[in-house]
Structure formats: C-alpha cells, structure tokens
Design a protein around this motif. Structure first.
Motif, PDB file in Angstrom:
ATOM      1  N   ILE A  55       0.819  -1.402   0.071  1.00 10.71           N
ATOM      2  CA  ILE A  55       0.609   0.024   0.016  1.00 10.71           C
ATOM      3  C   ILE A  55       0.949   0.814  -0.043  1.00 10.71           C
ATOM      4  N   GLU A  56       0.454   2.252  -0.776  1.00 11.38           N
ATOM      5  CA  GLU A  56       1.533   3.593  -0.999  1.00 11.38           C
ATOM      6  C   GLU A  56       0.894   4.548   0.275  1.00 11.38           C
ATOM      7  N   GLY A  57       2.496   5.002   0.351  1.00  8.20           N
ATOM      8  CA  GLY A  57       1.950   5.924   1.936  1.00  8.20           C
ATOM      9  C   GLY A  57       1.785   6.880   0.742  1.00  8.20           C
ATOM     10  N   LYS A  58       1.393   8.323   2.276  1.00  5.15           N
ATOM     11  CA  LYS A  58       0.684   9.326   1.458  1.00  5.15           C
ATOM     12  C   LYS A  58       1.899   9.651   0.738  1.00  5.15           C
ATOM     13  N   LYS A  59       1.633  10.869  -0.380  1.00  3.33           N
ATOM     14  CA  LYS A  59       2.725  11.642  -0.762  1.00  3.33           C
ATOM     15  C   LYS A  59       2.705  12.721  -0.973  1.00  3.33           C
ATOM     16  N   ASN A  60       0.692  13.381  -0.496  1.00  3.56           N
ATOM     17  CA  ASN A  60       0.833  14.554  -0.682  1.00  3.56           C
ATOM     18  C   ASN A  60      -0.184  15.113   0.042  1.00  3.56           C
ATOM     19  N   PHE A  61      -0.405  16.181   0.771  1.00 10.51           N
ATOM     20  CA  PHE A  61      -1.735  16.559   1.517  1.00 10.51           C
ATOM     21  C   PHE A  61      -2.827  16.904   0.710  1.00 10.51           C
ATOM     22  N   LYS A  62      -3.970  16.504   0.471  1.00 10.84           N
ATOM     23  CA  LYS A  62      -5.073  16.736  -0.734  1.00 10.84           C
ATOM     24  C   LYS A  62      -6.557  17.867  -0.108  1.00 10.84           C
ATOM     25  N   ASP A  63      -7.115  18.267  -0.693  1.00  7.66           N
ATOM     26  CA  ASP A  63      -8.329  19.031   0.417  1.00  7.66           C
ATOM     27  C   ASP A  63      -9.178  18.657   0.927  1.00  7.66           C
ATOM     28  N   THR A  64      -9.347  18.981   1.683  1.00  5.78           N
ATOM     29  CA  THR A  64      -9.965  18.183   3.081  1.00  5.78           C
ATOM     30  C   THR A  64      -9.486  17.123   4.134  1.00  5.78           C
ATOM     31  N   ASP A  65      -7.921  16.923   3.991  1.00  3.61           N
ATOM     32  CA  ASP A  65      -7.436  17.101   4.830  1.00  3.61           C
ATOM     33  C   ASP A  65      -7.307  17.637   6.058  1.00  3.61           C
ATOM     34  N   VAL A  66      -6.567  17.575   6.994  1.00  4.76           N
ATOM     35  CA  VAL A  66      -7.219  18.123   9.076  1.00  4.76           C
ATOM     36  C   VAL A  66      -5.836  18.408   9.583  1.00  4.76           C
ATOM     37  N   ILE A  67      -4.968  19.234   9.804  1.00  2.00           N
ATOM     38  CA  ILE A  67      -4.361  19.066  10.962  1.00  2.00           C
ATOM     39  C   ILE A  67      -4.484  19.495  12.020  1.00  2.00           C
ATOM     40  N   HIS A  68      -4.113  19.299  13.259  1.00  2.00           N
ATOM     41  CA  HIS A  68      -4.152  20.437  14.621  1.00  2.00           C
ATOM     42  C   HIS A  68      -3.250  20.305  14.874  1.00  2.00           C
ATOM     43  N   VAL A  69      -3.327  22.135  14.710  1.00  2.00           N
ATOM     44  CA  VAL A  69      -2.168  22.716  15.512  1.00  2.00           C
ATOM     45  C   VAL A  69      -2.813  22.577  17.251  1.00  2.00           C
ATOM     46  N   SER A  70      -1.632  23.187  17.737  1.00  2.00           N
ATOM     47  CA  SER A  70      -1.350  23.707  19.341  1.00  2.00           C
ATOM     48  C   SER A  70       0.110  24.738  18.735  1.00  2.00           C
ATOM     49  N   ALA A  71      -0.693  26.424  19.191  1.00  2.00           N
ATOM     50  CA  ALA A  71       0.680  27.662  19.088  1.00  2.00           C
ATOM     51  C   ALA A  71       0.992  27.877  20.933  1.00  2.00           C
ATOM     52  N   GLU A  72       2.217  28.292  20.899  1.00  2.00           N
ATOM     53  CA  GLU A  72       2.634  28.710  22.036  1.00  2.00           C
ATOM     54  C   GLU A  72       3.183  30.076  22.020  1.00  2.00           C
TER      55      GLU A  72
END
Length: 730
Positions: A55-72
């Motif tokens: 199974i191929e790994g993910k090669k790049n982000f695509k629309d509808t992808d979600v990331i969780h971000v924390s900022a200090e």
C-alpha cells in the motif's frame, strides 16, 4: 526659567514614551483589537524509499485533509503584569481548501490569531487521516487508532501519524510546517501466499511484551497537544500483503523500538512464524524504513503451530483459583459492562474483566475455569462487546449466554460438557431454556461472533417435549439457533460431539442439529476444524424419533431464508442419523437442508454421513434424504462445494406408505426448484448399486434428483463413483 526648562524636559520624555508605545503597538498589534490570523504552509517529507512496496504511503496533502495545531505564543513582558502571563497557548484544527489551510471553526476556543502583544511563537502540528474533528475534552485521550494497513474497495486505510514542530517564528510571519513520520516502517519479503498478516510480540519467559500497536492524542490543560503510542486491546497490527513483486511481502507501520523478536500470524489470526533474536531489528527508528528478507533469517525463524494462537494444550493451559471468583458476578459484569471485574489471588488484586475506557467492551484478561459449576445464563445486550482477548473459558456445563444480541470475539471455549438428561429445574427462569442449546449461546439474535475457538466440547441433550406442542429444538456445538446475525472465523479442534434425543417420541416436533449451529437464518463464514490436527472431528448424532422434521448436518442442521448463508469452510465430520426417525429426515455432511433462498458456497467436507428413517405421518408425502454436502436443497443454492468420505443409508428401510421416499446423493441427496447448483465436486466414490431396484429408493453419484445430468455438468458439477450422475435422470 529653570522650572520652565524642567517642564519642557518632562514633556519631551512624555512624548518619547508615547511615541515608543505607538511604535510597539504598530509592531505587535493594538490592545483590544482582533489579532492577525496565523498563516500556515506545509511541506510533505519526500522519502521515496517508503513508497516502494504494498500500500503506497501518502505522498502529499489534499483538499479536506485536517491537521491539529497547537501554538505557544511568547508575549512582550512590557505588556504583561507578571511572568505567568508571558506565555499563551492556543489550539485549533485546520482544513485544506483549494490549497490553503483554513480555520473553519467559529467557536472562540478554536481561534488561531497572533495575540496583539506576541513577539514570537512555536507551533506543533499532527496529522492522521482519522483525526478530522476538534479535541473537545481537555485531558481525555482520543480513542486509539490501530496502525493496521489495508485497502477496502476504493479506500485505503494507512495510519501513518505525522508531526511538525517549528523553531521560534517571529510575530506575523507565515508558519511553515515540515512534517516527519512518527512510525518506523518494516517490510518483510518472502512471506507465504496470504492476503493479510498480523504482527504481535511473543511471550518471553511466560510474559507477553506489550506491543504499542496504536496511537492517540490529547489536549492538555494548557492547550498543548500530546501524542503517544499505546497498546490497544487487540495487541497486534495487521497489514495486507503486496503480491505485485517477484516475492510476496508485507509492510507494517510500527512504533519505534525493539523488534528483534516477534511473531507473524496468518489471516484471521492463524499462527505462522516467530522471528527471534535479530540484532539488526533491535532499534527501529522513527521516519526510517527497514526491509528484511525471510530467506536471510532462516536461522532465526520458528514455525508456529495452532496452539500458539488458540492457547496452550488442554493439558498445559494454566488457570488460577481466585479467592472470591463468582460465576454469577462474572457474567453479570459482562452484561452490565460498566466497570472492571476483579478478584484476589494470594492477596493481590487481579483484573479478570477490563472495561474499555472508550467503548462498551469488556475484555477477558486471563484464563477462567468455571469448574463444571452450574449457573443461569444471562443475555448479552446488543450494545456490549465481550472480547476474549485470546484467553480461554474452561469447563462450561451451561450455555454461556442465553440470547446473544451483542458481540463476542477473540474467545476460546474449552472442555465444555453440556449433559442435560433431566428436565431443567430452572426452566421458568430462562427463555428458550430447552429449545436452544449451544456452548456459547442458546440463541444468537442479531449478534456478531468472530474469531472464536471451540475445543473438546460435548453436548448430550434430551429434548423435553412432553407438553405436546409442535416445537422446534435447535442444538449446535457453538450456538443453538441463529435467527439473524453472524458467526465468522470459527475454529473447532479436538473432539466435538453433539447428541440429542427426545423424551417423548409420540408427539410431533422438529429437531435441528449441527456441528456449529442447529438452525441458521443468518451468516456463517470461515468454519474450520481441519487445522486442529488429525484427531479433530465433529460428530453429530441425531437420535430423535417420532413424527416431525429432522435436520442433521456436520456444520448446520437447517440453513434457511434469503439471509441464510454458509460461506467458506473446511471440516472433518461424522454425521449419524441412522437412529433418527421423522416425517422429513434430512442429513448432510455440511447441512441437513438448505431452503428458501439460502446459500452454501466454498465448503469442503470430509468424513462419513449416514441418513435415517421415514416415519408414517397421516399418509402425507414423507421423505428421507442424505448427501455428502447437503441432504436436501429446496429453492436454494449450493456452489463450490467438495465432498469426501462415505455417504450411506440402510437400503432396507420399509416404506410406511406409497407417498414415502428415500434419496441418496454423493453430493446432494435431493433437490427441488434449486436456484443455483454450480462447481460442486463429489470425491467420495459413491456407489448407487445397493439402492438400485429398491422400492421407494433413488440414488445418484451427484444427486438422486431433480435436475438433468447435462445441465448440472454444464455448470461445472462433477462426481466420481458408480451409477447414474442424477438418479432420476434415467
């Protein structure tokens, strides 16, 4: 004059301080005004070595992808009242839309802007395709995501958690997130021809090493993200094999660590090999890919036997005698599914049933011996999962559950003895107390049973039918009756014996008897006892006499209705109905009767099958049929079956009237309005000679009737032996 100069100096200093404040405000923002939104860009780690197999790994982000971000954010100390206020942490989720990371949340708690007085910030981000919603509860970890890798239809499930951590970013600057893989990646080349494999750690010195086979994330009380690998209840990771290369291979995503010793399991948990003491695998690091050929590891490989998965042999399986164990409390804990069930052993507290933090699931944590103690079975509610955890329950003398509405999986049942000759004194306390019998449950009503092993079980039941009512009694080694629901990946080993007779043969009643299920209107799939060794055999003996219907099969007595299906199986059986008598008496190596839209497909059976006698019943058409696969097919289908072994019936049974018939077939005893009969094989060398010329007997090497020889052979059916292919096709 001096006083005037003094005030001029103060004025200049005041103007300077105001000017500095305006400069600071221009640089960082204006107090009270909304902050500047943080702008994000992302980079995908390009590591082509990770994309070569399976199974191929993910090669790049695509629309509808979600990331969780924390900022200090670090605040300008000149704008705060104390050092405690010099740090502010925010959390949000971002969705990729048209190539830009957008904050779609409107709640204030998820806003991600630069505070007006921030000087710089550090950012941490995580990506996993399952984590698409915000973390709503502080301090509560998300449900673990198992690192299984598989493709299903058009979807690929490929958990590979990513992390991005930045250095300090100055106020207002765009934030560039460069992600890295948190898993290590191990490819094993030269595996067998299986579609799927499981990886788990082997017990070392009697204690199993924990395999962190899942990952989870949490939001702490300061809005910081916390990621970690954890051990999930299944204790293994599965991955589909890649068959597109010269050698088959399988690739796993794993938590970084020591994999110098582990075991591989075949699809559905069957054991395969153990790989031991490979120093080169002693430290697998995050973001790295490792490829190992099994050919090069011959000296480190041990072939596993069946007992490695299903537990120890009965002679060596260990169980403890807990000081305060109570079967009623144990079973009620499973039913209620709201807290752990604990006992004491040598003064120590031991958890026997563990309640999942995230699901309505109870997991068995050790082998438990019921010691032949009788109890009143409880129902398993439809919202409850009982996970055996690969452990065993020993020496049942009652069905474990009355009606099973929920889910049972990964459980071993050993040494059950359901010997019920006398009328049940607790009859009024349990529904179907006498009409349904099985080691796991009397009835499975919409429940789900998977990866369950039954070893060395005996059922010897007397049906107490003296009330004169025309009842249907269902007796199966595992489950009595399956009106709806499913039993999949069922393993039987050792001696499985199912015997029944009726207390009152003078009244009409129905008996359905099978090596796994008595009557099935649901789904049976992947039933196997051939892997249990040469001594493994399912013995089903129907001694029920009188009038009514008798259905006797090596796997299922009666398979019926459009939802009834038996798909996939390999069994060794000995089916006996020679002592049975009924108005309709159907006996088969796999099923006694298949009717009304039901289906049997891809089942292989070996062993002996003996049919029974017809009873006189109001001068109605009565019938006895026996077949290597199925006794009688009525408006149903049988495809891809293979029958070995002997098929027999006494050639000297009397006919009670002119409407009574006996039929025999090497594959199917008889058929009526069959839907699909295709690609079935009779390899039992059935001989029709003993039945030729006998009144009221019909026999064929494939079937006694109906259907034509040319039509059946044209659909890929075959049968060796002596005599007509279809008995009625003279």
């Amino acid at each position: 004059m001096k006083r005037q100069v003094k005030w001029m100096v103060y004025g200049i200093m005041l103007l300077l301080s105001v000017g500095c404040r305006e400069d600071i405000d221009a640089l960082y923002g204006v107090k009270g005004r909304p902050g500047i939104p943080v702008c994000f860009t992302t980079a995908w780690l390009q590591d082509e070595t990770r994309l070569k197999r399976g199974i191929e790994g993910k090669k790049n982000f695509k629309d509808t992808d979600v990331i969780h971000v924390s900022a200090e954010f670090t605040l300008d100390p000149q704008t705060t009242d104390s050092k405690k206020e010099e740090k502010v942490t925010k959390y949000t989720i971002l969705t990729l839309e048209n190539g830009a990371w957008v904050n779609t949340r409107t709640e204030e708690q998820y806003e991600m802007t630069w505070p007006w007085n921030a000087t710089e910030a550090k950012f941490t981000a995580y990506y996993l395709e399952n984590w698409t919603g915000p973390i709503a509860q502080v301090g509560v970890e998300l449900e673990p995501v198992v690192l299984d890798r598989f493709a299903y239809r058009d979807s690929v499930f490929n958990p590979d958690p990513l992390e991005a951590v930045t250095e300090k970013i100055e106020y207002g600057h765009a934030v560039h997130l460069e992600f890295r893989h948190l898993c290590t990646r191990l490819t094993l080349v030269g595996v067998d021809d299986e579609d799927e494999y499981g990886l788990r750690f082997k017990p070392v010195g009697g204690k199993e090493r924990p395999l962190k086979n899942a990952c989870t994330m949490m939001l702490d009380d300061k809005n910081g993200l916390r990621f970690r690998f954890v051990e999930e209840e299944s204790r293994k990771i599965t991955a589909q094999a890649d068959k597109g290369n010269d050698e088959d291979s399988v690739t796993f995503h794993l938590a970084p660590g020591d994999y110098s010793t582990f075991s591989l399991q075949r699809q559905d948990g069957y054991p395969y090999i153990t790989i031991s003491n490979v120093k080169e695998l002693g430290r697998l690091e995050a973001g790295e890919s490792y490829t190992v050929s099994l050919e090069d590891l011959k000296s480190n490989i041990t072939q596993d036997g069946m007992d490695d998965y299903w537990g120890d042999d009965d002679d060596t399986i260990t169980t403890a005698k807990y000081d305060n164990f109570n079967i009623k409390d144990f079973m009620n804990a499973i039913k209620e599914c709201n807290k752990d069930y604990t006992c004491t052993l040598s003064g120590d507290t031991v958890t026997l049933l563990q309640k999942s933090k995230y699901r309505n699931e109870m997991t068995l944590m050790a082998n438990v011996d019921f010691n032949g103690e009788s109890f009143i079975p409880e129902d398993l509610p439809d919202i409850v999962t009982f996970n055996g955890g690969g452990f065993s329950i020993l020496n049942l003398v009652n069905p474990m559950f009355n009606t099973l509405y929920g889910t049972v999986k990964n459980l071993n049942l050993r040494g059950a003895r359901l010997i019920h000759k006398e009328s049940d004194p607790d009859a009024s306390l349990t529904v179907d107390h006498d009409t349904g019998w099985g080691v796991l449950a009397r009835v499975c009503e919409g429940g789900t049973v998977s990866n369950v092993s039954l070893a060395d079980a005996e059922l010897d039941i007397t049906l107490h039918n003296g009330d004169g009512l025309d009842k249907a009694y269902c007796i199966g080694a595992l489950v009595g009756k399956l009106p709806r629901g499913s039993l999949t990946d069922i393993m039987l080993s050792g001696s499985i014996k199912v015997t029944a007779e009726a207390a009152n043969p003078e009244v009409a009643y129905t008996s359905c008897m099978g090596g796994v299920v008595g009557q099935c209107n649901g789904t049976l799939a992947n039933v196997d006892n051939l892997r249990g060794g040469s001594g493994a055999e399912i013995v089903v003996t129907n001694k029920c006499r009188g009038t009514g219907s008798r259905y006797t099969g090596g796997v299922v007595g009666l398979l019926t209705d459009a939802n009834g299906a038996l798909e996939g199986g390999n069994v060794r059986v000995s089916v006996h109905a020679e002592e049975a008598e009924g108005s309709w008496n159907y006996t088969g190596g796999v099923a006694g009767c298949v009717r009304f839209g039901a289906l049997i497909s891809d089942v292989t059976v070996a062993g002996n099958v003996t049919g029974g006698k017809v009873a006189d019943y109001k001068e109605t058409n009565t019938h006895s049929a026996v077949g290597g696969l199925v006794g009688y097919v009525d408006k149903a289908s049988v495809t891809g079956g293979i029958a070995f072994g002997k098929v027999a019936m006494s050639p000297d049974y009397p006919s009670p009237n002119d409407h009574s018939w006996y039929t025999l077939g090497g594959v199917i005893g008889a058929m009526r309005d069959a839907v699909e009969i295709a690609r079935n094989e009779g390899r039992n060398r059935f001989d029709t000679a003993p039945y030729e010329g006998k009144s009221h007997y019909e026999a064929g090497t494939f079937t006694a009737g109906s259907g034509s020889t040319s039509e059946l052979k044209g659909k890929g059916n075959s049968a060796d032996g002596t005599g007509a292919f279809v008995g009625s096709d003279k």
